[in-house]
Design an enzyme around this catalytic site. Structure first.
Site, PDB file in Angstrom:
ATOM      1  CB  ILE A  91      43.253  37.363  44.643  1.00 27.03           C
ATOM      2  CG1 ILE A  91      43.047  38.869  44.649  1.00 27.03           C
ATOM      3  CG2 ILE A  91      43.383  36.846  46.052  1.00 27.03           C
ATOM      4  CD1 ILE A  91      44.069  39.626  45.433  1.00 27.03           C
ATOM      5  CG  HIS A 107      33.558  43.176  37.650  1.00 19.89           C
ATOM      6  ND1 HIS A 107      34.822  42.915  37.157  1.00 19.89           N
ATOM      7  CD2 HIS A 107      32.716  43.044  36.597  1.00 19.89           C
ATOM      8  CE1 HIS A 107      34.745  42.632  35.865  1.00 19.89           C
ATOM      9  NE2 HIS A 107      33.471  42.704  35.510  1.00 19.89           N
TER      10      HIS A 107
HETATM   11  C1  GAR Z   1      36.939  50.469  38.434  1.00 25.14           C
HETATM   12  O1  GAR Z   1      35.985  50.731  37.433  1.00 25.14           O
HETATM   13  C2  GAR Z   1      36.794  49.047  38.950  1.00 25.14           C
HETATM   14  O2  GAR Z   1      35.468  48.611  39.026  1.00 25.14           O
HETATM   15  C3  GAR Z   1      37.562  48.278  37.911  1.00 25.14           C
HETATM   16  O3  GAR Z   1      38.701  49.073  37.670  1.00 25.14           O
HETATM   17  C4  GAR Z   1      38.345  50.466  37.836  1.00 25.14           C
HETATM   18  C5  GAR Z   1      39.359  51.125  38.762  1.00 25.14           C
HETATM   19  O4  GAR Z   1      39.112  52.498  38.892  1.00 25.14           O
HETATM   20  N1  GAR Z   1      37.881  46.972  38.381  1.00 25.14           N
HETATM   21  C6  GAR Z   1      37.904  45.894  37.582  1.00 25.14           C
HETATM   22  O5  GAR Z   1      37.701  45.938  36.389  1.00 25.14           O
HETATM   23  C7  GAR Z   1      38.204  44.579  38.307  1.00 25.14           C
HETATM   24  N2  GAR Z   1      37.954  43.465  37.451  1.00 25.14           N
HETATM   25  P1  GAR Z   1      39.776  53.335  40.084  1.00 25.14           P
HETATM   26  O6  GAR Z   1      41.271  52.999  40.073  1.00 25.14           O
HETATM   27  O7  GAR Z   1      39.557  54.764  39.693  1.00 25.14           O
HETATM   28  O8  GAR Z   1      39.105  52.962  41.348  1.00 25.14           O
END
Ligand code: GAR
Length: 193
Positions: A91, A107
């Site tokens: 961001i 996260h």
């Molecule tokens: C989730 O596990 C989220 O916590 C992670 O990406 C995935 C998205 O899943 N985010 C990160 O790693 C941010 N650093 P989704 O598209 O099914 O919500």
């Protein structure tokens, strides 16, 4: 309790977005989703948004002025809380300044462990498994200028089983923790607004 106008940023499948859509539709949240924005044209998150008649916008990072366009779009939709729901792009500082205290991120680890550069999505769970951790979880936090460093709003843990793979751990954390604490964090912020 005040309803917020949520701007959801998502790069992937959008299962966390879905948990917010469901919570808005079933009244668990009083907020509304003002728009869903992705930096990936094919993100399934955009499909989910369209399926619920929500504004679903792709902003192309290759076209220049990406960060300005993103900030302008959030303002155009009168967003007052930005939710990073699987948003895998750093961001911009100007956005963090403009929405100081009003951007949250989910996260998939027990921050400050397994946060920062390179720790995103399945890579987080691979690192947890490789390190032989006995527990893992997820964290919802305020976004500040660092990567995954802002103040924690909610964090919840679960046990890592000996037979877990990165994939099985990712799924369990999404199902049992992420989809719940993200909605709970928004509910908390509604209460304080
Ligand atoms: C989730 O596990 C989220 O916590 C992670 O990406 C995935 C998205 O899943 N985010 C990160 O790693 C941010 N650093 P989704 O598209 O099914 O919500």
């Amino acid at each position: 309790m005040r309803g917020l106008r949520l701007g959801i940023l998502a790069s992937g499948s959008g299962s966390n977005l879905q948990s917010i859509i469901d919570a808005v539709e079933n009244g668990q949240l009083v907020s509304e989703i003002a728009c869903v924005i992705s930096n990936k044209e094919q993100a399934y998150a955009l499909e989910r948004a369209r399926g619920h008649n929500l504004p679903a916008l792709f902003i192309n990072p290759k076209e220049g002025h990406y960060d300005e366009t993103l900030l302008k779009t959030l303002k155009d939709y009168k967003v007052d809380l930005v939710v990073l729901a699987g948003y895998l792009k750093i961001i911009d500082k100007a956005l963090i300044e403009a929405y100081r205290g009003r951007i949250i991120n989910i996260h998939p680890s027990l921050l400050p462990k397994y946060g920062g550069k390179g720790y995103y999505g399945i890579h987080v769970h691979e690192a947890v498994i490789n390190a032989g951790e006995k527990e893992s979880g997820a964290t919802v936090h305020h976004v500040d200028i660092g990567i995954d460093t802002g103040d924690t709003i909610l964090q919840k843990k679960l046990e890592v089983y000996a037979e877990d793979t990165a994939g099985s751990l990712q799924k369990r954390i999404l199902d049992q923790i992420e989809h719940k604490i993200l909605v709970e964090a928004i509910a908390l912020l509604e209460g304080r607004a």
